[in-house]
Scaffold this active site. Structure first.
Site: not given
Ligand code: S3P
Length: 421
Positions: A21-22, A118, A166, A313, A344, A387
């Protein structure tokens, strides 16, 4: 409602998981910044990444899609005609806030009920220090958010209070357009897919310890193709289920094993799991491997600190594993779980205890799991969190079955999860 029966035997055979996904998000975003077509293969066609596709189209990219292949051609970014909807996806929103903060046009973002709750101040603060103007709804800067047209942003040095990929990625993307280099200092290393992919697009980045510096450029040398490895966060459900269900012996093919993502393997091995990496290879700067997992007896352990961003995650899935382990597992420094798609920590305590009473406890930022308590059939609430839904499903499958109120949310990251299960 979705009912999952208890497994009658261990998992055997070969499993393939969908694209990461990322990495899929980043492939779409960066490919939209070049001017030559980029083919992205094994792209995750889950709802979160499709939110990114819709946003990039609204910003001017040409996107042609067939199943898990996608062809993206950048046309330069332009002002969208409408509000951008990031849906349930924090990654879409936060990365695009960083990309759009330096642009000379106005963008407004919204999202679903979960995303609108959020925290966004963590992204708005560093972007504002760079000179961006972002207006949020209240002090917490919840959505909707408007990014005003910008003058040239300034490079900054910024120590991030939380290890968040992120937030880091938002600052890096804004830093691309700044008037001087930007340095970000992470408390602990978080996933580095943005850095790896920016390098693949010819951008200069340097890392010294936990400090990453990006050198601004407006020249992208887009690769012709990006092959996305399978998502270790999706593989996590099968890694855990195969480990706890007696008689299991499975191979999960083509899983991304970037070091910033493999905390789950390290922790499960420490608990006694048998996980072998075979056929390791590198594609597009990202490491992948096939994972061979055999059922094993687990014991409780304690962990926290630096490893947490490498498995953030996977904590719900690890909590399921810990419920089958001998003794107590203590997971420290996981307060970030309170601001994910749902809280969570609260969800694990309230929903998982329905399957295994008196097993799960949480403080502000610690999760405690007492292993080997009695398990029972239960009806659980997924809280529309993908999740939570998948972790509850494997928990029920390994225990006495489970009924889920809303299972469609798995579409966010793993659309065919229940078929595979
Ligand atoms: C992600 C970073 C993580 C992760 C999320 C995806 C990303 O979040 O929990 O599912 O793709 O950069 P955070 O950056 O808030 O830790």
């Amino acid at each position: 409602m979705k009912k999952i029966s208890p497994l009658t035997h261990g998992l055997r055979g070969v499993i393939e998981v969908p694209g990461d996904k990322s990495i899929s998000h980043r492939a779409i975003i960066l490919s939209s910044l070049g001017d030559s077509p980029v083919e992205v293969t094994n792209f995750l066609a889950g709802a979160d990444c499709l939110s990114t596709v819709a946003c990039m189209k609204a910003l001017g990219a040409i996107v042609e899609r067939t199943d898990d292949r996608i062809l993206i051609t950048g046309q330069g970014l332009h002002e969208p005609d409408n509000i951008l909807d990031a849906g349930n996806s924090g990654t879409t929103l936060r990365l695009l806030m960083g990309l759009l903060a330096p642009q000379k046009f106005l963008t407004t973002f919204t999202g679903d009920d979960s995303l609108r709750r959020r925290p966004m101040a963590r992204v708005i603060k560093p972007l504002t220090l760079m000179g961006a103007s972002i207006v949020g709804r209240n002090l917490n800067r919840n959505l909707p958010i408007t990014i005003l047209p910008a003058e040239r942003l300034h490079g900054i040095t910024y120590a991030m209070p939380v290890a968040s990929a992120q937030v880091k990625s938002a600052i890096l993307l804004a830093g691309l357009y700044a008037d001087s280099p930007t340095t970000i200092i992470e408390p602990y290393p978080s996933r580095d897919h943005t850095e790896k992919m920016l390098k693949a697009f010819g951008v200069r980045l340097e890392r010294i310890g936990n400090a990453i510096t990006i050198f601004p450029t407006n020249k992208f040398t887009a690769p012709e193709s990006i092959d996305v490895p399978g998502d270790i966060s999706s593989a996590a459900y099968w890694i855990v289920l195969a480990t706890i269900k007696g008689g299991s012996d499975v191979t999960i093919k083509n899983v991304g094993v970037n070091d910033t993502r493999t905390g789950i393997i390290d922790v499960l091995r420490r608990m006694g799991a048998t996980i072998e990496l075979v056929n390791e290879r590198i594609s597009g700067g990202e490491r992948s491997a096939d994972l061979k997992v055999v059922a094993s007896k687990l014991h409780g352990i304690e962990f926290g600190g630096e490893i947490i961003p490498r498995l953030i995650d996977e904590v719900p899935a690890l909590a399921v594993a810990a419920a089958f382990a001998e003794g107590t597992t203590i997971i420290r420094d996981v307060g970030e779980l309170r601001v994910k798609e749902t809280d969570r920590l609260a969800a694990i305590v309230e929903e998982f205890n329905k399957i295994s009473p008196a097993t799960f406890e949480a403080t502000d930022d610690t999760l405690i799991i007492h292993g080997r308590h009695e398990k029972t059939f239960a009806t659980c609430n997924t809280r529309a969190d993908h999740r939570m839904a998948m972790s509850l499903a494997i928990f029920g499958a390994a225990a006495e079955g489970v009924e889920l109120d809303d299972a469609d949310c798995v579409n966010i990251s793993y659309p065919n999860f229940f078929d595979v299960l």
